[in-house]
Write an enzyme that holds these catalytic residues in place. Structure first.
Site, PDB file in Angstrom:
ATOM      1  N   VAL A 149       3.759  -7.613  -8.418  1.00  0.00           N
ATOM      2  CA  VAL A 149       4.529  -6.971  -9.490  1.00  0.00           C
ATOM      3  C   VAL A 149       3.531  -6.587 -10.571  1.00  0.00           C
ATOM      4  CG1 VAL A 149       6.375  -7.219 -11.176  1.00  0.00           C
ATOM      5  CG2 VAL A 149       6.550  -8.386  -8.957  1.00  0.00           C
ATOM      6  N   GLU A 150       3.307  -5.283 -10.737  1.00  0.00           N
ATOM      7  CA  GLU A 150       2.340  -4.803 -11.720  1.00  0.00           C
ATOM      8  C   GLU A 150       2.999  -4.570 -13.068  1.00  0.00           C
ATOM      9  OE1 GLU A 150      -0.604  -2.575  -8.548  1.00  0.00           O
ATOM     10  OE2 GLU A 150       0.580  -1.338  -9.901  1.00  0.00           O
ATOM     11  N   GLU A 192       1.117 -13.530  -3.394  1.00  0.00           N
ATOM     12  CA  GLU A 192       0.927 -14.928  -2.995  1.00  0.00           C
ATOM     13  C   GLU A 192       1.417 -15.879  -4.081  1.00  0.00           C
ATOM     14  OE1 GLU A 192      -2.681 -12.557  -1.384  1.00  0.00           O
ATOM     15  OE2 GLU A 192      -1.304 -12.466  -3.074  1.00  0.00           O
TER      16      GLU A 192
END
Length: 148
Positions: free
Chosen positions: A59-60, A71
């Site tokens: 999720v940027e 991860e």
């Protein structure tokens, strides 16, 4: 071609059907990635010691440093549901001819929960290799080092 599951998994490794589910869940998670800046979707699926699977995607954020990797998302979801013992993780991306590997920060977060678990690194074509976490982060620092 990458390795395919054996008819019977060695002790401690997921059974072939469970491994295929873990790999599939990582691909599904990748499709949920929010990555408008890098355009590099990553999915991860984490198998707990009790047999549950938690998935995560990257999720940027426009403030780049606030983004989170797939991860760590999967690990945080598992922990938020009370799980801290893990057996395996599958990581998936659209990366062409190379196997996807976790970044250093993710390796350290994974290490918090031991070194004795499997990490399945995939290619875009679905092939994979398996590495032990201790192979991905040798000579690591963990919670037990704070007690020395």
């Amino acid at each position: 071609a990458g390795q395919r599951p054996a008819p019977a998994a060695p002790l401690g490794q997921p059974q072939p059907e469970r491994l295929q589910l873990l790999l599939r869940r990582s691909w599904e998670a990748k499709n949920c990635a929010y990555c408008p800046y890098s355009r590099f979707p990553v999915g991860a699926a984490l198998l707990t010691a009790s047999g549950e699977i938690f998935s995560g995607c990257n999720v940027e954020n426009a403030c780049y440093s606030l983004g989170v990797c797939a991860e760590r998302t999967a690990i945080q979801k598992a922990i938020s549901e009370g799980h801290t013992s893990f057996k395996a993780m599958a990581i998936t991306s659209d990366k062409g001819n190379n196997f996807i590997v976790p970044c250093g920060a993710c390796r350290q977060v994974m290490r918090e929960f031991g070194t004795d678990w499997d990490v399945y690194l995939t290619k875009a074509d679905g092939t994979y290799i398996m590495k032990r976490l201790e192979e991905l982060l040798p000579l690591s620092f963990g919670p037990e080092d704070l007690k020395k």
